[in-house]
Design an enzyme around this catalytic site. Sequence first.
Site, mmCIF file in Angstrom:
data_model
loop_
_atom_site.group_PDB
_atom_site.id
_atom_site.type_symbol
_atom_site.label_atom_id
_atom_site.label_comp_id
_atom_site.label_asym_id
_atom_site.label_seq_id
_atom_site.Cartn_x
_atom_site.Cartn_y
_atom_site.Cartn_z
ATOM 1 N N TYR A 155 -1.731 -0.461 10.434
ATOM 2 C CA TYR A 155 -2.198 -1.846 10.364
ATOM 3 C C TYR A 155 -2.788 -2.305 11.695
ATOM 4 C CZ TYR A 155 -0.138 -2.037 5.764
ATOM 5 O OH TYR A 155 0.143 -1.800 4.441
ATOM 6 N N ILE A 168 0.909 -1.150 0.000
ATOM 7 C CA ILE A 168 0.000 0.000 0.000
ATOM 8 C C ILE A 168 0.943 1.193 0.000
ATOM 9 C CG2 ILE A 168 -1.673 1.394 1.250
ATOM 10 C CD1 ILE A 168 -2.918 -1.100 2.376
ATOM 11 N N TYR A 169 1.079 1.817 -1.152
ATOM 12 C CA TYR A 169 1.998 2.931 -1.310
ATOM 13 C C TYR A 169 1.192 4.199 -1.575
ATOM 14 C CZ TYR A 169 6.221 -0.012 -1.876
ATOM 15 O OH TYR A 169 7.272 -0.863 -1.694
ATOM 16 N N LYS A 223 -4.282 -0.425 13.858
ATOM 17 C CA LYS A 223 -5.584 0.252 13.942
ATOM 18 C C LYS A 223 -6.640 -0.506 13.143
ATOM 19 C CE LYS A 223 -6.700 3.596 11.268
ATOM 20 N NZ LYS A 223 -6.876 4.686 10.403
ATOM 21 N N GLY A 237 -4.517 5.750 2.091
ATOM 22 C CA GLY A 237 -4.107 4.419 2.542
ATOM 23 C C GLY A 237 -5.298 3.613 3.027
ATOM 24 N N ASN A 247 9.049 1.037 10.519
ATOM 25 C CA ASN A 247 8.057 1.852 9.816
ATOM 26 C C ASN A 247 6.855 2.036 10.751
ATOM 27 O OD1 ASN A 247 6.301 3.136 8.077
ATOM 28 N ND2 ASN A 247 6.662 1.733 6.364
#
Length: 173
Positions: A143, A97-98, A145, A109, A136
């Site tokens: 993630y 997911i960029y 969350k 995102g 990161n």
Amino acid sequence: MASIIINKARIEDLEVIQNVGRQTFSETFSENNTEEAMKEYLERSFATEKIKNELHNPDSYFFIAWEEDNPVGYLKLNSGNAQTEPQDETALEIERIYVKRSHHGKKIGQILYDKALETAKNMNKTYLWLGVWEENHRALQFYRKNGFEEFDKHIFRLGNDEQTDLMMKKVLD
């Protein structure tokens, strides 16, 4: 902010994926890695032939986030043999997911993640999984969350540097 449209990528989107991928990876990781390691990784990971093969792979799925005519991020999913680590057939991997740094904090995102979740449910998958660099913190927070939990670790090599990725998964209802 203009509304965000998510489109399934086609082979004609190859350069968009390359450009967004190179830009976002550089924005996220260049300050923690050598210029040489970054250059080698970007050339290898976003090479035309590699992306072309991934776009043609029936077990890989790309979705591009567009703000008007501007690509601002993308999602790459893998099932079956396209997964980067051996997983079972009931799994769907979120490989990427960029989102461009200019669009951080604008829920892009989340929109891309929601597309991954929808895709997994439509494919009757029982869980989503991914690997994320342990440093990161922004991605880890995102993630967690969204209900992902750590289940393992693996080594990701960038240049001569061995980095630890946390393996995370979310069981679907």
